[in-house]
Design a protein around this motif. Structure first.
Motif, short mmCIF file in Angstrom:
data_model
loop_
_atom_site.label_atom_id
_atom_site.label_comp_id
_atom_site.label_asym_id
_atom_site.label_seq_id
_atom_site.Cartn_x
_atom_site.Cartn_y
_atom_site.Cartn_z
N ASP A 26 -10.00 48.91 70.55
CA ASP A 26 -8.94 48.50 69.93
C ASP A 26 -8.29 50.07 69.55
OD1 ASP A 26 -6.61 48.10 68.30
OD2 ASP A 26 -7.71 46.88 66.77
N LEU A 27 -7.41 50.73 70.27
CA LEU A 27 -7.09 52.15 70.04
C LEU A 27 -5.52 51.98 70.08
CD1 LEU A 27 -9.48 53.65 72.66
CD2 LEU A 27 -9.55 53.69 70.28
N ASN A 28 -5.03 53.21 69.44
CA ASN A 28 -3.57 53.48 69.34
C ASN A 28 -3.09 53.95 70.65
OD1 ASN A 28 -1.22 54.82 69.05
ND2 ASN A 28 -1.32 54.68 66.72
N ALA A 29 -2.13 53.71 71.14
CA ALA A 29 -1.65 54.05 72.64
C ALA A 29 -1.65 55.27 72.82
CB ALA A 29 -0.62 53.19 72.94
N ALA A 58 -4.99 59.74 72.84
CA ALA A 58 -5.57 60.30 74.30
C ALA A 58 -7.22 60.39 74.09
CB ALA A 58 -4.88 61.46 74.56
N GLU A 59 -7.63 60.89 73.07
CA GLU A 59 -9.14 61.64 72.80
C GLU A 59 -9.84 60.00 72.78
OE1 GLU A 59 -11.99 64.03 69.79
OE2 GLU A 59 -9.68 64.01 69.63
N GLY A 60 -9.40 59.19 72.14
CA GLY A 60 -10.10 57.78 71.91
C GLY A 60 -10.08 57.15 73.37
N LEU A 61 -9.01 57.04 73.84
CA LEU A 61 -8.77 56.54 75.36
C LEU A 61 -9.93 57.14 76.25
CD1 LEU A 61 -5.08 55.80 75.75
CD2 LEU A 61 -6.98 54.02 75.33
N ASN A 62 -9.99 58.83 76.28
CA ASN A 62 -10.71 59.28 77.01
C ASN A 62 -12.35 58.74 76.90
OD1 ASN A 62 -11.43 61.33 79.18
ND2 ASN A 62 -12.05 62.58 77.14
N SER A 63 -12.65 58.70 75.40
CA SER A 63 -14.10 58.56 75.13
C SER A 63 -14.54 56.89 75.70
CB SER A 63 -14.33 58.59 73.40
OG SER A 63 -14.22 59.93 73.18
N LEU A 64 -13.51 56.35 75.42
CA LEU A 64 -13.78 54.79 75.97
C LEU A 64 -14.01 54.74 77.56
CD1 LEU A 64 -13.79 51.74 75.62
CD2 LEU A 64 -11.48 51.72 75.71
N CYS A 65 -13.10 55.53 78.18
CA CYS A 65 -13.17 55.57 79.73
C CYS A 65 -14.73 56.21 80.02
CB CYS A 65 -12.18 56.41 80.22
SG CYS A 65 -10.47 55.68 80.25
N GLN A 66 -15.27 57.14 79.12
CA GLN A 66 -16.60 57.90 79.52
C GLN A 66 -17.61 56.80 79.34
OE1 GLN A 66 -16.85 61.26 77.30
NE2 GLN A 66 -15.34 62.52 78.44
N ASP A 104 -15.63 50.55 86.67
CA ASP A 104 -14.88 51.36 87.78
C ASP A 104 -13.75 51.90 86.77
OD1 ASP A 104 -12.92 52.36 89.50
OD2 ASP A 104 -13.57 51.20 91.04
N VAL A 105 -13.68 52.96 86.37
CA VAL A 105 -12.69 53.53 85.13
C VAL A 105 -11.27 53.47 85.68
CG1 VAL A 105 -12.01 55.47 83.68
CG2 VAL A 105 -14.15 54.54 83.74
N SER A 106 -11.26 53.88 87.12
CA SER A 106 -9.89 54.19 87.81
C SER A 106 -9.27 52.62 87.84
CB SER A 106 -10.24 54.74 89.04
OG SER A 106 -10.72 53.75 89.94
N GLN A 107 -10.03 51.80 88.20
CA GLN A 107 -9.37 50.23 88.08
C GLN A 107 -9.11 50.24 86.60
OE1 GLN A 107 -12.15 47.79 90.42
NE2 GLN A 107 -10.92 48.25 92.31
N TRP A 108 -9.82 50.10 85.75
CA TRP A 108 -9.58 49.95 84.44
C TRP A 108 -8.32 50.65 83.85
CZ3 TRP A 108 -9.11 52.21 79.59
CH2 TRP A 108 -9.12 51.09 78.64
N LYS A 148 3.05 57.32 78.35
CA LYS A 148 3.27 56.11 79.38
C LYS A 148 2.43 56.30 80.60
CE LYS A 148 6.72 54.06 82.26
NZ LYS A 148 8.33 53.91 82.47
N SER A 149 2.25 57.68 80.88
CA SER A 149 1.38 58.13 82.11
C SER A 149 -0.18 57.84 81.89
CB SER A 149 1.28 59.60 82.43
OG SER A 149 1.22 60.36 81.37
N ILE A 150 -0.67 57.66 80.51
CA ILE A 150 -1.98 57.13 80.26
C ILE A 150 -2.21 55.67 80.50
CG2 ILE A 150 -3.65 57.15 78.86
CD1 ILE A 150 -2.29 59.57 77.37
N ILE A 151 -1.46 54.92 79.90
CA ILE A 151 -1.59 53.27 79.80
C ILE A 151 -0.52 52.83 79.93
CG2 ILE A 151 -3.10 51.60 79.00
CD1 ILE A 151 -4.69 53.43 77.66
N GLU A 152 -0.32 51.47 80.21
CA GLU A 152 0.81 50.42 79.98
C GLU A 152 0.53 49.01 80.44
OE1 GLU A 152 4.13 53.91 80.22
OE2 GLU A 152 4.30 52.06 81.85
#
Length: 223
Positions: free
Chosen positions: A154-157, A160-168, A176-180, A208-212
């Motif tokens: 549950d992250l704010n869109a 970016a740092e939180g999303l990057n940590s989640l991806c890691q 498969d992070v690329s598919q996620w 927008k380029s990070i997630i949608e």
């Protein structure tokens, strides 16, 4: 007893000439009166004709003005009819364009939803569409031999740092992070299109380029 002296032939001729002259003068007076009356009537007729011609001239001017006005109106109506026809054709073309765009949009949405469904199954990820596009919220399910592992997020869109940590973290769990990321990006695209014409916040537009995303899933409410 009166003495009657017979008239001579000369006297008779003179008297006859005198009487004839008197008659001629009387006839001349009558003729002059008739000529005067004729001239007077002729003058009245000329004045009447002149007044009539002035009236006719005014009427002709009015008729000409009305004719010019009518011609202008006819020309205006023809131009208006042409413009209306052109507008009608433009409207038909626009309707056809809108129809085509809607059809393309539906096809694109269907394709995206199919991809989202495929990616959702592949990555085991379900996203809460109600939270989009402001927040990226959902759960990833890691299938195990004995039990499944749930990884909620549950992250704010714009985080970016939180999303990057989640991806890691997901990558460390062999997700498969690329598919996620594709899944989240596609879902946010659908969510933003569904909420148009509402203008999204600046921060959402910038990330927008990070997630949608926008995905309906039976387990999305578990998040």
């Amino acid at each position: 007893m009166a003495i009657i002296i017979p008239e001579s032939s000369y006297e008779r001729r003179v008297k006859a000439l005198y009487e004839k002259q008197i008659r001629m003068e009387a006839l001349e007076g009558k003729f002059i009166k008739k000529v005067y009356k004729f001239n007077s009537n002729l003058l009245d007729v000329k004045e009447a004709v002149s007044r009539h011609q002035r009236k006719v001239g005014k009427l002709q001017k009015v008729v000409m003005e009305r004719r010019e006005e009518l011609e202008k109106r006819v020309s205006f109506m023809e131009e208006l009819a042409q413009e209306l026809e052109a507008t009608k054709l433009r409207n038909l073309a626009m309707k056809e364009q809108i129809k085509q765009r809607k059809m393309i949009a539906r096809q694109r949405k269907n394709e995206i939803m199919e991809r989202i469904h495929t990616l959702s199954k592949t990555t085991g990820t379900y996203v809460n569409q109600e939270a989009l596009p402001a927040r990226v919220k959902g759960v990833t399910v890691l299938r195990g031999d004995k039990r499944d592992q749930l990884i909620p997020f549950d992250l704010n869109a714009t985080d970016a740092e939180g999303l990057n940590s989640l991806c890691q973290h997901l990558e460390s769990l062999n997700v498969d992070v690329s598919q996620w990321q594709q899944l989240v990006s596609l879902a946010m695209d659908v969510a933003m299109e569904a909420r148009a014409p509402t203008t999204p916040p600046k921060e959402v537009a910038n990330c927008k380029s990070i997630i949608e995303i926008d995905l309906t899933s039976p387990t999305s409410h578990q998040a």
